[in-house]
Design a protein around this motif. Sequence first.
Motif, PDB file in Angstrom:
ATOM      1  N   TRP A 139      13.093  63.879  85.059  1.00 35.59           N
ATOM      2  CA  TRP A 139      13.597  62.804  84.195  1.00 35.59           C
ATOM      3  C   TRP A 139      13.210  61.432  84.748  1.00 35.59           C
ATOM      4  N   HIS A 140      13.276  61.302  86.084  1.00 36.98           N
ATOM      5  CA  HIS A 140      12.822  60.058  86.702  1.00 36.98           C
ATOM      6  C   HIS A 140      11.330  59.862  86.441  1.00 36.98           C
ATOM      7  N   LEU A 141      10.568  60.953  86.558  1.00 41.03           N
ATOM      8  CA  LEU A 141       9.131  60.871  86.296  1.00 41.03           C
ATOM      9  C   LEU A 141       8.871  60.516  84.840  1.00 41.03           C
ATOM     10  N   ARG A 142       9.675  61.066  83.932  1.00 45.99           N
ATOM     11  CA  ARG A 142       9.541  60.749  82.514  1.00 45.99           C
ATOM     12  C   ARG A 142       9.669  59.243  82.292  1.00 45.99           C
ATOM     13  N   THR A 143      10.629  58.595  82.957  1.00 42.38           N
ATOM     14  CA  THR A 143      10.832  57.153  82.820  1.00 42.38           C
ATOM     15  C   THR A 143       9.643  56.383  83.380  1.00 42.38           C
ATOM     16  N   VAL A 144       9.150  56.804  84.544  1.00 39.91           N
ATOM     17  CA  VAL A 144       7.998  56.144  85.163  1.00 39.91           C
ATOM     18  C   VAL A 144       6.763  56.305  84.288  1.00 39.91           C
ATOM     19  N   LEU A 145       6.563  57.511  83.764  1.00 41.19           N
ATOM     20  CA  LEU A 145       5.408  57.770  82.904  1.00 41.19           C
ATOM     21  C   LEU A 145       5.459  56.919  81.639  1.00 41.19           C
ATOM     22  N   LEU A 146       6.647  56.821  81.045  1.00 45.44           N
ATOM     23  CA  LEU A 146       6.785  56.058  79.818  1.00 45.44           C
ATOM     24  C   LEU A 146       6.437  54.593  80.039  1.00 45.44           C
ATOM     25  N   ARG A 147       6.876  54.027  81.157  1.00 46.42           N
ATOM     26  CA  ARG A 147       6.538  52.637  81.463  1.00 46.42           C
ATOM     27  C   ARG A 147       5.032  52.464  81.643  1.00 46.42           C
ATOM     28  N   ALA A 148       4.407  53.424  82.335  1.00 49.33           N
ATOM     29  CA  ALA A 148       2.963  53.336  82.567  1.00 49.33           C
ATOM     30  C   ALA A 148       2.190  53.475  81.262  1.00 49.33           C
ATOM     31  N   ILE A 149       2.599  54.426  80.429  1.00 49.46           N
ATOM     32  CA  ILE A 149       1.913  54.658  79.156  1.00 49.46           C
ATOM     33  C   ILE A 149       2.039  53.434  78.256  1.00 49.46           C
ATOM     34  N   THR A 150       3.247  52.847  78.198  1.00 50.22           N
ATOM     35  CA  THR A 150       3.496  51.689  77.344  1.00 50.22           C
ATOM     36  C   THR A 150       2.632  50.501  77.744  1.00 50.22           C
ATOM     37  N   SER A 151       2.430  50.320  79.050  1.00 49.71           N
ATOM     38  CA  SER A 151       1.702  49.146  79.537  1.00 49.71           C
ATOM     39  C   SER A 151       0.193  49.353  79.614  1.00 49.71           C
ATOM     40  N   GLU A 152      -0.261  50.607  79.713  1.00 55.45           N
ATOM     41  CA  GLU A 152      -1.685  50.849  79.961  1.00 55.45           C
ATOM     42  C   GLU A 152      -2.464  51.439  78.795  1.00 55.45           C
ATOM     43  N   PHE A 153      -1.765  52.019  77.826  1.00 53.82           N
ATOM     44  CA  PHE A 153      -2.472  52.727  76.758  1.00 53.82           C
ATOM     45  C   PHE A 153      -1.998  52.272  75.380  1.00 53.82           C
ATOM     46  N   ALA A 154      -2.929  52.306  74.427  1.00 57.54           N
ATOM     47  CA  ALA A 154      -2.601  51.951  73.051  1.00 57.54           C
ATOM     48  C   ALA A 154      -2.375  53.213  72.237  1.00 57.54           C
ATOM     49  N   THR A 155      -1.807  53.040  71.063  1.00 56.28           N
ATOM     50  CA  THR A 155      -1.572  54.172  70.173  1.00 56.28           C
ATOM     51  C   THR A 155      -2.870  54.919  69.893  1.00 56.28           C
ATOM     52  N   GLY A 156      -2.820  56.244  70.016  1.00 52.72           N
ATOM     53  CA  GLY A 156      -3.983  57.068  69.743  1.00 52.72           C
ATOM     54  C   GLY A 156      -4.893  57.293  70.927  1.00 52.72           C
ATOM     55  N   GLU A 157      -4.684  56.586  72.029  1.00 55.31           N
ATOM     56  CA  GLU A 157      -5.518  56.780  73.221  1.00 55.31           C
ATOM     57  C   GLU A 157      -5.113  58.047  73.962  1.00 55.31           C
ATOM     58  N   VAL A 158      -6.100  58.679  74.580  1.00 55.32           N
ATOM     59  CA  VAL A 158      -5.852  59.891  75.364  1.00 55.32           C
ATOM     60  C   VAL A 158      -5.455  59.492  76.773  1.00 55.32           C
ATOM     61  N   ILE A 159      -4.351  60.033  77.266  1.00 52.96           N
ATOM     62  CA  ILE A 159      -3.922  59.725  78.626  1.00 52.96           C
ATOM     63  C   ILE A 159      -4.622  60.665  79.605  1.00 52.96           C
TER      64      ILE A 159
END
Length: 267
Positions: free
Chosen positions: A15-35
């Motif tokens: 769950w902690h990782l989920r929060t960290v991942l969400l912050r990283a995804i929000t700041s580094e990737f746009a909608t539709g981009e492959v992580i």
Amino acid sequence: MGTAQLAAVPEPKYWHLRTVLLRAITSEFATGEVIPNERELAARFGVARATLRQALDQLELEGRLVRRRGIGTLVAAPRVGVPVSRRDEGWPGGNREQVWQTVGCTVAPAGERLAGALGVPAGETVHSVRRIRVAQGQIVATEALHVADSALPALPEIRLSGAGEEAAEGAADGEEQGRAVLRRLERLTVDGESRAVELGVAEADEAALLQRPPGTPVLVVTTQYAAAGRLAALAVSTYRADTCRLTFGETGLVEVTPVPAAVRSAS
């Protein structure tokens, strides 16, 4: 009753990782981009692949990520704004058919629970119209509209399919059954309505219509319609919580903008 100090429950690692991942995804990737793939993400955050999969599964369940076979994991599009005010949806008959598509109808004696919700004796015949709602090319909701037979005086007799008829003809008859109920409802004048919203999970039948696995998070909107001094209809609408955000405003003057995940996490 005595009081006791509750011990702090440690946050699960995934769950902690989920929060960290969400912050990283929000700041580094746009909608539709492959992580990045699981191996790269596990190395970046220094976690086991099993923990990473749990976090990714959670984000997919929330509608933040979407997996595509042969492509990878993509950042999901923002939730679809779905208006659920009476102005947008209307009375169950009439214009509401432009928003909801009828897919079937059953006629059966009401059990105690449904009878109690409709305010009729157990065993009374109830017409249950099943409908779906489509937005931006995808099914976002399913609805069961229940109407007691006594609320529809002089409802024309509806022919039911025989056991030997083809399934396609039976499905067509079910749709016509539903439309007949809606046409009768259209003749009534609405005295008022009330709505309640709660979080739930999709049962098997609902999940099949929503094209999602059972247990998918959903938003359940229960609407009671009154006409002629009594409860005339009960609609239970089930929306996909991973793709929808419901709007209830009547004026259309206020646009509610979703709060970014990073901001919510910092609150």
